[in-house]
Design an enzyme around this catalytic site. Structure first.
Site, short mmCIF file in Angstrom:
data_model
loop_
_atom_site.label_atom_id
_atom_site.label_comp_id
_atom_site.label_asym_id
_atom_site.label_seq_id
_atom_site.Cartn_x
_atom_site.Cartn_y
_atom_site.Cartn_z
N ARG A 1 -118.70 0.23 -20.67
CA ARG A 1 -119.93 0.07 -21.48
C ARG A 1 -119.67 -0.76 -22.74
O ARG A 1 -120.52 -1.58 -23.12
CB ARG A 1 -120.53 1.44 -21.79
CG ARG A 1 -121.26 2.00 -20.58
CD ARG A 1 -121.79 3.42 -20.76
NE ARG A 1 -122.47 3.85 -19.55
CZ ARG A 1 -122.68 5.12 -19.20
NH1 ARG A 1 -122.27 6.10 -20.00
NH2 ARG A 1 -123.31 5.41 -18.09
N ALA B 1 -119.19 -0.35 -7.13
CA ALA B 1 -120.38 0.01 -6.36
C ALA B 1 -120.67 1.50 -6.49
O ALA B 1 -120.12 2.33 -5.76
CB ALA B 1 -120.20 -0.39 -4.90
N GLU C 1 -125.26 -0.53 -16.46
CA GLU C 1 -124.18 0.36 -16.95
C GLU C 1 -124.76 1.54 -17.75
O GLU C 1 -124.19 1.98 -18.75
CB GLU C 1 -123.14 -0.44 -17.73
CG GLU C 1 -122.45 -1.42 -16.79
CD GLU C 1 -121.01 -1.68 -17.11
OE1 GLU C 1 -120.40 -0.91 -17.86
OE2 GLU C 1 -120.48 -2.67 -16.58
N1 CAA Z 1 -115.47 11.45 -18.31
C1 CAA Z 1 -114.92 12.40 -17.50
N2 CAA Z 1 -115.66 13.31 -16.82
C2 CAA Z 1 -117.01 13.22 -16.98
C3 CAA Z 1 -117.62 12.27 -17.79
C4 CAA Z 1 -116.80 11.37 -18.49
N3 CAA Z 1 -117.31 10.42 -19.28
N4 CAA Z 1 -118.96 12.45 -17.73
C5 CAA Z 1 -119.18 13.47 -16.92
N5 CAA Z 1 -117.98 13.96 -16.47
C6 CAA Z 1 -117.76 15.10 -15.59
C7 CAA Z 1 -118.37 16.35 -16.22
O1 CAA Z 1 -117.47 16.97 -17.09
C8 CAA Z 1 -118.66 17.20 -15.00
O2 CAA Z 1 -117.48 17.80 -14.57
P1 CAA Z 1 -117.38 19.40 -14.34
O3 CAA Z 1 -118.37 19.67 -13.24
O4 CAA Z 1 -115.97 19.65 -13.94
O5 CAA Z 1 -117.78 20.04 -15.62
C9 CAA Z 1 -119.03 16.16 -13.92
O6 CAA Z 1 -118.47 14.91 -14.35
C10 CAA Z 1 -120.53 16.01 -13.80
O7 CAA Z 1 -121.02 15.57 -15.06
P2 CAA Z 1 -122.45 15.93 -15.62
O8 CAA Z 1 -122.72 17.38 -15.36
O9 CAA Z 1 -122.57 15.46 -17.02
O10 CAA Z 1 -123.36 15.05 -14.64
P3 CAA Z 1 -124.91 14.75 -14.73
O11 CAA Z 1 -125.32 14.51 -13.33
O12 CAA Z 1 -125.62 15.77 -15.54
O13 CAA Z 1 -125.06 13.40 -15.60
C11 CAA Z 1 -124.83 11.17 -16.34
C12 CAA Z 1 -124.17 12.43 -15.78
C13 CAA Z 1 -124.32 10.96 -17.74
C14 CAA Z 1 -126.33 11.18 -16.35
C15 CAA Z 1 -124.29 10.08 -15.38
O14 CAA Z 1 -124.83 10.29 -14.08
C16 CAA Z 1 -124.57 8.68 -15.82
O15 CAA Z 1 -123.88 8.14 -16.67
N6 CAA Z 1 -125.60 8.03 -15.20
C17 CAA Z 1 -125.81 6.63 -15.35
C18 CAA Z 1 -125.07 5.87 -14.29
C19 CAA Z 1 -124.75 4.46 -14.69
O16 CAA Z 1 -124.41 4.20 -15.82
N7 CAA Z 1 -124.83 3.56 -13.73
C20 CAA Z 1 -124.46 2.22 -13.98
C21 CAA Z 1 -123.99 1.58 -12.72
S1 CAA Z 1 -122.74 0.35 -12.98
C22 CAA Z 1 -123.50 -1.08 -13.44
O17 CAA Z 1 -124.63 -1.10 -13.82
C23 CAA Z 1 -122.59 -2.24 -13.40
C24 CAA Z 1 -123.18 -3.59 -13.46
O18 CAA Z 1 -124.10 -3.96 -12.78
C25 CAA Z 1 -122.54 -4.58 -14.33
#
Ligand code: CAA
Length: 397
Positions: A249, A129, A370
């Protein structure tokens, strides 16, 4: 049907054994039910049960905690096999992994002991969630669900939406803001059990596809979570959420690939049998070339996926990139190939008498959940050029 024996690693012999079991189950128990599962929109507990009985819900879980100890590569192949026949049923496997990964990645030994064996065996079902009404793609920046420490409990307040399997899950990994002043570093992760006071299931979505997989709203109203159910350190929840998506993913890419392969197989058989202008339509260049293009796309998606799964197995440094690459490609391939399959079947393709319209409806979600295809492109482009930081925060101006 053989029960999958727990084994460390994933030697190809073990993978072959697992996939034989899966194919048999799909042929006997899943494919004959797929149309009905879609039409009724009911979660197929019979399918969940047979997956559980045969060890298919714990393929990538560690053997020391009751899992099969198989590889991610084997796991994605399992999802792919099931999705060829029924996308909703493939989610039973994929979401068990998604909901369990937070514990596998961030859980301590005690938490793993408490939850993993029951999740691996399928006695418990899992959910993940993260998403909220105002917080989908911008998962960190817009999160509103709050967690406050009170004595030996965390109190959760807020609402999550679009939670796959949320209504049938025994255990849910929940992400909430524990310190609003810290941005992504103020998000924590919790293991919530369905019986915890203040937890309830809200609205059930009516959807275009994957209808046999419940997608629901979850409400946390002064929900009491024991302090020992905090996952990892306070403030590490967002990183855990992202690390989970890196490994889940590919599961969605596998679902997309399976849907595409199922549609290609059906359209190919149809094109060999359907006669127009005196010969099978597959022998007409217009249709034959469509099938050729579909085949190229499916095999391209498969190569990217299997490479991404190997990266997951190796915990490679660029797993985030590869997870995005395979999910982006496979989701788009699923949409294109299923749309073309409907086209090849013509009017029959548009009818619910044939499975390709269901496959086309099911394919669409793989471009959305995702992480949308746009988010995958964001992740890929950041892997290439980095994340832009305004000059005032990077010291450049
Ligand atoms: N692994 C480890 N750490 C990570 C990471 C990863 N893959 N990605 C980001 N981080 C860390 C960053 O290093 C950063 O850390 P620091 O502050 O220490 O440097 C912190 O997390 C914040 O990261 P970002 O600055 O990159 O964050 P952002 O807000 O700019 O963007 C994003 C991140 C890629 C857009 C992310 O929000 C994202 O993936 N969004 C999509 C969400 C998603 O996929 N939702 C799906 C829900 S689940 C689902 O759908 C399931 C289902 O129904 C079946």
């Amino acid at each position: 049907m053989a029960v999958v024996a727990p084994a460390h690693g994933a030697a190809s012999e073990e993978e072959a054994l697992i996939l034989d079991v899966v194919r048999q189950i799909v042929a006997d128990k899943v494919a004959p039910r797929a149309a009905e599962i879609d039409a009724s929109g009911e979660f197929p507990w019979d399918v969940q049960k047979v997956f559980a009985e045969n060890g298919l819900l714990g393929v990538p879980f560690p053997a020391e905690y009751g899992g099969v100890g198989g590889s991610f590569l084997t796991y994605v192949k399992v999802v792919e096999e099931v999705a060829k026949a029924c996308a909703a049923s493939s989610l039973i496997v994929a979401v068990q992994e998604l909901g369990t990964l937070p514990i596998m990645i961030a859980g301590n030994h005690e938490q793993k002991q408490r939850y993993l064996p029951k999740l691996a065996s399928g006695e418990y079902t899992a959910a993940y969630a993260l998403t909220e009404a105002g917080s989908g793609s911008d998962a960190a920046g817009s999160m509103r669900c709050r967690a406050e420490r009170k004595g030996d409990k965390w109190i959760l307040n807020g609402t999550k939406i679009w939670i796959t399997q949320g209504s049938i899950a025994d255990v849910i990994a929940v992400f909430a803001v524990s310190d609003p002043s810290k941005g992504p570093g103020g998000i924590s992760a919790f293991i919530v059990e369905k019986n915890f006071p203040g937890f309830k299931v809200g609205k059930v979505e009516k959807k275009m596809g994957i209808r046999g997989s419940p997608t629901v709203e979850l409400i946390f109203d002064e929900c009491e979570v024991p302090a020992e159910n905090l996952l990892g350190e306070e403030g590490t929840g967002f990183k855990t959420a992202m690390k989970v998506l890196d490994k889940s993913r590919p599961g969605i890419a596998a679902q997309a690939l399976g849907i595409a392969q199922g549609a290609l197989d059906f359209a190919t058989r149809y094109a060999q049998e359907r006669i127009a202008f005196g010969k099978p339509i597959g022998q007409q260049q217009g249709i034959g070339f469509m099938l050729a293009d579909m085949k190229v796309e499916v095999e391209s998606a498969r190569l990217l996926l299997y490479e991404a799964a190997r990266k997951c197995d190796e915990n490679a440094a660029d797993v985030t990139l590869w997870a995005a690459l395979c999910k982006l490609k496979a989701g788009d391939v699923a949409m294109k190939v299923t749309t073309d399959a409907v086209q090849i079947l013509g009017g029959f393709g548009y009818s619910t008498e044939y499975p390709v319209e269901r496959m086309m409806r099911d394919a669409k979600i793989t471009q959305i959940y995702e992480g949308t295809q746009q988010i995958q492109r964001l992740v890929i482009s950041r892997a290439l050029v980095g994340k832009w930081k305004p000059p005032s925060t990077n010291g450049a101006g």
